[in-house]
Design an enzyme around this catalytic site. Structure first.
Site, mmCIF file in Angstrom:
data_model
loop_
_atom_site.group_PDB
_atom_site.id
_atom_site.type_symbol
_atom_site.label_atom_id
_atom_site.label_comp_id
_atom_site.label_asym_id
_atom_site.label_seq_id
_atom_site.Cartn_x
_atom_site.Cartn_y
_atom_site.Cartn_z
ATOM 1 N N HIS A 110 -34.461 -10.780 20.332
ATOM 2 C CA HIS A 110 -33.425 -11.488 21.089
ATOM 3 C C HIS A 110 -33.497 -12.977 20.790
ATOM 4 C CE1 HIS A 110 -30.728 -12.617 24.320
ATOM 5 N NE2 HIS A 110 -31.605 -13.569 24.641
ATOM 6 N N GLY A 153 -7.553 1.798 -7.343
ATOM 7 C CA GLY A 153 -8.620 2.757 -7.636
ATOM 8 C C GLY A 153 -9.089 2.629 -9.086
ATOM 9 N N ARG A 154 -10.121 3.388 -9.410
ATOM 10 C CA ARG A 154 -10.740 3.273 -10.724
ATOM 11 C C ARG A 154 -10.913 4.646 -11.359
ATOM 12 N NH1 ARG A 154 -12.944 -1.720 -11.688
ATOM 13 N NH2 ARG A 154 -14.584 -0.891 -13.016
ATOM 14 N N ASP A 180 -20.532 5.840 -11.223
ATOM 15 C CA ASP A 180 -19.075 5.955 -11.099
ATOM 16 C C ASP A 180 -18.488 7.055 -11.971
ATOM 17 O OD1 ASP A 180 -19.185 3.766 -9.428
ATOM 18 O OD2 ASP A 180 -17.784 2.535 -10.569
ATOM 19 N N GLU A 210 0.840 -1.198 0.000
ATOM 20 C CA GLU A 210 0.000 0.000 0.000
ATOM 21 C C GLU A 210 0.877 1.251 0.000
ATOM 22 O OE1 GLU A 210 -3.360 0.937 -0.045
ATOM 23 O OE2 GLU A 210 -2.566 2.969 0.231
HETATM 24 P P1 FAD Z 1 -20.744 0.263 -14.328
HETATM 25 O O1 FAD Z 1 -21.281 -0.809 -13.493
HETATM 26 O O2 FAD Z 1 -19.267 0.331 -14.523
HETATM 27 O O3 FAD Z 1 -21.454 0.107 -15.757
HETATM 28 C C1 FAD Z 1 -21.121 0.904 -16.834
HETATM 29 C C2 FAD Z 1 -21.459 0.158 -18.112
HETATM 30 O O4 FAD Z 1 -21.352 1.071 -19.204
HETATM 31 C C3 FAD Z 1 -20.519 -0.985 -18.440
HETATM 32 O O5 FAD Z 1 -21.253 -2.100 -18.874
HETATM 33 C C4 FAD Z 1 -19.655 -0.440 -19.574
HETATM 34 O O6 FAD Z 1 -19.191 -1.458 -20.438
HETATM 35 C C5 FAD Z 1 -20.657 0.447 -20.275
HETATM 36 N N1 FAD Z 1 -20.074 1.523 -21.084
HETATM 37 C C6 FAD Z 1 -19.055 2.364 -20.766
HETATM 38 N N2 FAD Z 1 -18.876 3.273 -21.743
HETATM 39 C C7 FAD Z 1 -19.804 2.996 -22.710
HETATM 40 C C8 FAD Z 1 -20.137 3.579 -23.961
HETATM 41 N N3 FAD Z 1 -19.513 4.657 -24.404
HETATM 42 N N4 FAD Z 1 -21.117 3.016 -24.689
HETATM 43 C C9 FAD Z 1 -21.792 1.929 -24.244
HETATM 44 N N5 FAD Z 1 -21.538 1.338 -23.053
HETATM 45 C C10 FAD Z 1 -20.557 1.875 -22.302
HETATM 46 N N6 FAD Z 1 -20.027 -1.564 -5.207
HETATM 47 C C11 FAD Z 1 -20.888 -1.825 -4.215
HETATM 48 O O7 FAD Z 1 -21.750 -0.998 -3.919
HETATM 49 N N7 FAD Z 1 -20.832 -3.013 -3.521
HETATM 50 C C12 FAD Z 1 -19.903 -3.960 -3.800
HETATM 51 O O8 FAD Z 1 -19.879 -5.008 -3.156
HETATM 52 C C13 FAD Z 1 -18.978 -3.699 -4.843
HETATM 53 N N8 FAD Z 1 -18.052 -4.618 -5.156
HETATM 54 C C14 FAD Z 1 -17.199 -4.364 -6.192
HETATM 55 C C15 FAD Z 1 -16.228 -5.321 -6.478
HETATM 56 C C16 FAD Z 1 -15.337 -5.101 -7.500
HETATM 57 C C17 FAD Z 1 -14.289 -6.142 -7.816
HETATM 58 C C18 FAD Z 1 -15.436 -3.900 -8.274
HETATM 59 C C19 FAD Z 1 -14.503 -3.659 -9.424
HETATM 60 C C20 FAD Z 1 -16.384 -2.946 -7.989
HETATM 61 C C21 FAD Z 1 -17.272 -3.164 -6.932
HETATM 62 N N9 FAD Z 1 -18.229 -2.226 -6.576
HETATM 63 C C22 FAD Z 1 -19.078 -2.472 -5.545
HETATM 64 C C23 FAD Z 1 -18.362 -0.957 -7.306
HETATM 65 C C24 FAD Z 1 -19.516 -1.062 -8.307
HETATM 66 O O9 FAD Z 1 -19.266 -2.130 -9.181
HETATM 67 C C25 FAD Z 1 -19.648 0.239 -9.073
HETATM 68 O O10 FAD Z 1 -19.768 1.327 -8.193
HETATM 69 C C26 FAD Z 1 -20.888 0.197 -9.975
HETATM 70 O O11 FAD Z 1 -20.799 -0.874 -10.886
HETATM 71 C C27 FAD Z 1 -21.046 1.511 -10.731
HETATM 72 O O12 FAD Z 1 -22.171 1.435 -11.537
HETATM 73 P P2 FAD Z 1 -22.308 2.265 -12.866
HETATM 74 O O13 FAD Z 1 -23.655 1.951 -13.401
HETATM 75 O O14 FAD Z 1 -21.951 3.676 -12.614
HETATM 76 O O15 FAD Z 1 -21.176 1.723 -13.847
HETATM 77 P P1 NAI Z 2 -9.674 1.923 -3.459
HETATM 78 O O1 NAI Z 2 -9.734 3.357 -3.715
HETATM 79 O O2 NAI Z 2 -10.619 1.296 -2.512
HETATM 80 O O3 NAI Z 2 -8.221 1.543 -2.937
HETATM 81 C C1 NAI Z 2 -7.064 1.801 -3.669
HETATM 82 C C2 NAI Z 2 -5.870 1.704 -2.729
HETATM 83 O O4 NAI Z 2 -4.710 1.737 -3.525
HETATM 84 C C3 NAI Z 2 -5.816 2.874 -1.754
HETATM 85 O O5 NAI Z 2 -5.576 2.381 -0.454
HETATM 86 C C4 NAI Z 2 -4.655 3.706 -2.283
HETATM 87 O O6 NAI Z 2 -3.965 4.402 -1.270
HETATM 88 C C5 NAI Z 2 -3.783 2.641 -2.932
HETATM 89 N N1 NAI Z 2 -2.917 3.133 -3.994
HETATM 90 C C6 NAI Z 2 -3.238 4.004 -4.982
HETATM 91 N N2 NAI Z 2 -2.182 4.182 -5.804
HETATM 92 C C7 NAI Z 2 -1.177 3.394 -5.339
HETATM 93 C C8 NAI Z 2 0.144 3.117 -5.766
HETATM 94 N N3 NAI Z 2 0.657 3.696 -6.850
HETATM 95 N N4 NAI Z 2 0.875 2.253 -5.050
HETATM 96 C C9 NAI Z 2 0.377 1.650 -3.950
HETATM 97 N N5 NAI Z 2 -0.868 1.865 -3.488
HETATM 98 C C10 NAI Z 2 -1.644 2.717 -4.181
HETATM 99 O O7 NAI Z 2 -9.732 1.248 -4.902
HETATM 100 P P2 NAI Z 2 -9.995 -0.252 -5.375
HETATM 101 O O8 NAI Z 2 -9.731 -1.231 -4.293
HETATM 102 O O9 NAI Z 2 -9.274 -0.370 -6.659
HETATM 103 O O10 NAI Z 2 -11.542 -0.262 -5.645
HETATM 104 C C11 NAI Z 2 -12.108 0.722 -6.503
HETATM 105 C C12 NAI Z 2 -13.454 1.112 -6.020
HETATM 106 O O11 NAI Z 2 -14.379 0.076 -6.299
HETATM 107 C C13 NAI Z 2 -13.575 1.323 -4.520
HETATM 108 O O12 NAI Z 2 -13.157 2.616 -4.140
HETATM 109 C C14 NAI Z 2 -15.020 1.140 -4.292
HETATM 110 O O13 NAI Z 2 -15.671 2.354 -4.559
HETATM 111 C C15 NAI Z 2 -15.398 0.105 -5.329
HETATM 112 N N6 NAI Z 2 -15.512 -1.199 -4.672
HETATM 113 C C16 NAI Z 2 -16.474 -1.340 -3.711
HETATM 114 C C17 NAI Z 2 -16.607 -2.523 -3.039
HETATM 115 C C18 NAI Z 2 -17.626 -2.621 -1.977
HETATM 116 O O14 NAI Z 2 -18.481 -1.754 -1.897
HETATM 117 N N7 NAI Z 2 -17.592 -3.650 -1.132
HETATM 118 C C19 NAI Z 2 -15.763 -3.687 -3.341
HETATM 119 C C20 NAI Z 2 -14.752 -3.398 -4.343
HETATM 120 C C21 NAI Z 2 -14.670 -2.200 -4.981
#
Ligand code: FAD
Ligand code: NAI
Length: 477
Positions: free
Chosen positions: A456, A283-284, A324, A214
């Site tokens: 409970h 991060g994303r 997002d 991290e």
């Molecule tokens: P997305 O779900 O990313 O959907 C966007 C869609 O648009 C995609 O299908 C993409 O292909 C499409 N698209 C993009 N650009 C275009 C274009 N120009 N034309 C046509 N289609 C396009 N969040 C939670 O709340 N709980 C969780 O447990 C959780 N777990 C996660 C685990 C992982 C591993 C990851 C990566 C994310 C997780 N998240 C979780 C985050 C969650 O997935 C996102 O916040 C959520 O999907 C965002 O929704 P969205 O509709 O904004 O975008």
């Molecule tokens: P994140 O933002 O949760 O964590 C990224 C981590 O990487 C941070 O701790 C940051 O300090 C570290 N980092 C960034 N740049 C770095 C570098 N160059 N070297 C080393 N460490 C570095 O992002 P993550 O895990 O990729 O998930 C993306 C997003 O997807 C989350 O922020 C969350 O919004 C969503 N998500 C939500 C879940 C849930 O709701 N349970 C599950 C998984 C993802």
């Protein structure tokens, strides 16, 4: 003559598909454009969340927790399992089965609500009179459709490290991390955020040696400090994750079957580690690539997010954005609620989302969940607060479950008793947090929760005790 709609949603993730359904329910002629294709090359609705995010990760977390239960937890119930075996292929297939059930379900919901589902890449071309022109490209097929309103819900994609592009063979993003075909002996994870912890937990429980690297000078900085401290203790001491913070990642070199990561710590000491697989979860980034012709002038901030106001409205006419791709937490439920609110606003309604009350959940074991302000934020803001905290250790239901780690912490205003934040680490924190969200949406006081009858034995009794604790009248502490 091109197809014409009232509302076009670009993106069929939880922000987009929900917005499309709600718009159709409100009587709008609605289409949803999505370009996602699964590993078989088939269009699959549901976005990141259903295909390669929330849903598949929770499926694998459950499978790996079952392994952990058999290996370490069943014995206390007098259950021993000789020669326990597990098959990663079956776990992955189960996960894919859940994904395909849910993604196909969206197709069904679209049909039921008469949402036109258009497959391909959506791009805003510009305006023709009072209509937007949108190009949909699917391979060689290009179609232009028109619409009065556009809702952008294009989501996000993983941020990559320039020195280690993702190949999903050795260097993995979330998609690769959810599909590792066999347990890697040494798994490296860069980023101790939500994905790093969830995926690191899965593969650690299945037998990998997991090292999380991290960059930040602390652990889970967004969480309440007490939760982060407890989680760090449990993840390192009990689960055995190796978590190193304050690092600067240097060169990353791919070998034939392994990846070498060089990094330095805060004191400048240099380290080199070799992993069989490396997950990059740092991060994303918002998806705005080729989303609008330059002449459209899509308003983006310096980090690439579509700029919107509190109502998800951009500065361009009838152009909205949710999920997002806009500011705020990247969470599926936040995206969906924004999608619903925009559809209702287009219909002239006045929905409201309180972003302070969006819950966070991290689905590790134990789970973490919170809503509202952290204790450190209240201190920084100079807000006077009181605190009630109750551990799961003496909770009868937690003892029965054999899941006694963690606690519920409630923070309430010292003057008004209004609940300002609730932080949970422990069993089913994801479910328990809803009581706090509902309470905060109704501006409840800690006293309100303290006076509500809680079943409970139940885990929710820990919430009840935390509320009583705000008034220093806990019955079991
Ligand atoms: P997305 O779900 O990313 O959907 C966007 C869609 O648009 C995609 O299908 C993409 O292909 C499409 N698209 C993009 N650009 C275009 C274009 N120009 N034309 C046509 N289609 C396009 N969040 C939670 O709340 N709980 C969780 O447990 C959780 N777990 C996660 C685990 C992982 C591993 C990851 C990566 C994310 C997780 N998240 C979780 C985050 C969650 O997935 C996102 O916040 C959520 O999907 C965002 O929704 P969205 O509709 O904004 O975008
Ligand atoms: P994140 O933002 O949760 O964590 C990224 C981590 O990487 C941070 O701790 C940051 O300090 C570290 N980092 C960034 N740049 C770095 C570098 N160059 N070297 C080393 N460490 C570095 O992002 P993550 O895990 O990729 O998930 C993306 C997003 O997807 C989350 O922020 C969350 O919004 C969503 N998500 C939500 C879940 C849930 O709701 N349970 C599950 C998984 C993802």
């Amino acid at each position: 003559m091109s197809q014409s709609f009232d509302v076009i949603v670009i993106g069929a993730g939880p922000g987009g598909y929900v917005a499309a359904i709600r718009a159709a329910q409100l009587g709008f002629n609605t289409a949803c454009i999505d370009e996602f294709k699964n590993k078989e090359g088939k269009a699959s609705l549901g976005g990141t969340c259903l295909n390669v995010g929330c849903i598949p990760s929770k499926a694998l977390l459950e499978s790996s927790e079952n392994v952990e239960r058999v290996e370490h937890k069943f014995a206390s119930h007098g259950i021993t399992v000789e020669g326990m075996k597990f098959d990663v292929g079956t776990m992955l297939a189960r996960k894919e089965g859940i994904v395909s059930k849910l993604t196909q379900g969206i197709g069904y919901l679209f049909k039921k609500n008469k949402v036109a589902s258009l497959h391909g890449h959506g791009k805003i071309l510009g305006r023709n009179g009072d209509k937007w022109q949108v190009e949909v490209t699917d391979g060689d097929k290009v179609e232009v459709v028109e619409t009065t309103h556009i809702i952008l819900a294009t989501g996000s994609t993983p941020r990559q490290l320039p020195q280690a592009p993702v190949d999903n063979v050795l260097v993995l993003d979330n998609e690769g991390a959810l599909s590792i075909p066999a347990v890697p002996k040494r798994l490296g994870v860069i980023g101790a955020g939500v994905i790093g912890l969830e995926m690191g937990s899965v593969w650690k429980r299945l037998g990998s040696e997991v090292t999380i690297l991290e960059g930040a000078p602390g652990f889970l900085l967004a969480a309440d400090e007490a939760i982060a401290k407890e989680a760090h203790k449990i993840f390192t001491k009990d689960l055995g994750l190796i978590i190193k913070t304050s690092l600067k990642i240097g060169n990353i070199t791919k070998g034939e079957n392994d990846v070498t990561v060089e990094y330095t710590d805060a004191e400048g000491n240099a380290f080199t580690e070799v992993f069989d697989k490396l997950i990059v979860s740092i991060g994303r980034l918002p998806n705005t690539w080729n989303l609008a012709a330059e002449s459209v002038g899509l308003p983006l901030d310096e980090r690439g997010y579509v700029i919107v106001d509190g109502d998800c409205r951009t500065s361009l006419p009838n152009l909205w954005a949710v999920g997002d791709v806009v500011r705020g937490p990247m969470l599926a439920h936040k995206a969906s609620e924004e999608g619903v609110a925009v559809a209702e606003r287009i219909a002239g309604q006045h929905p409201h989302i309180d972003f302070n009350n969006v819950p966070w959940v991290i689905y590790t074991s134990p789970e973490m969940a919170w809503v509202g302000k952290t204790e450190q934020a209240l201190k920084a803001e100079g807000v006077e607060y009181k605190k009630g905290q109750f551990p799961f250790g003496p909770n009868g239901r937690a003892l029965g479950l054999g899941e006694t780690a963690g606690f519920v912490k409630m923070l309430a205003c010292a003057k008004t008793d209004r609940i300002l934040g609730v932080h949970i680490i422990g069993p089913f924190a994801s479910e328990l947090i809803t009581e706090a969200v509902v309470a905060m949406e109704f501006n409840a006081s800690a006293e309100d929760i303290a006076r509500i009858v809680h079943a409970h034995p139940s885990l929710a009794e820990a919430m009840h005790e935390a509320a009583l604790g705000c008034d220093k009248r806990g019955l079991h502490s």
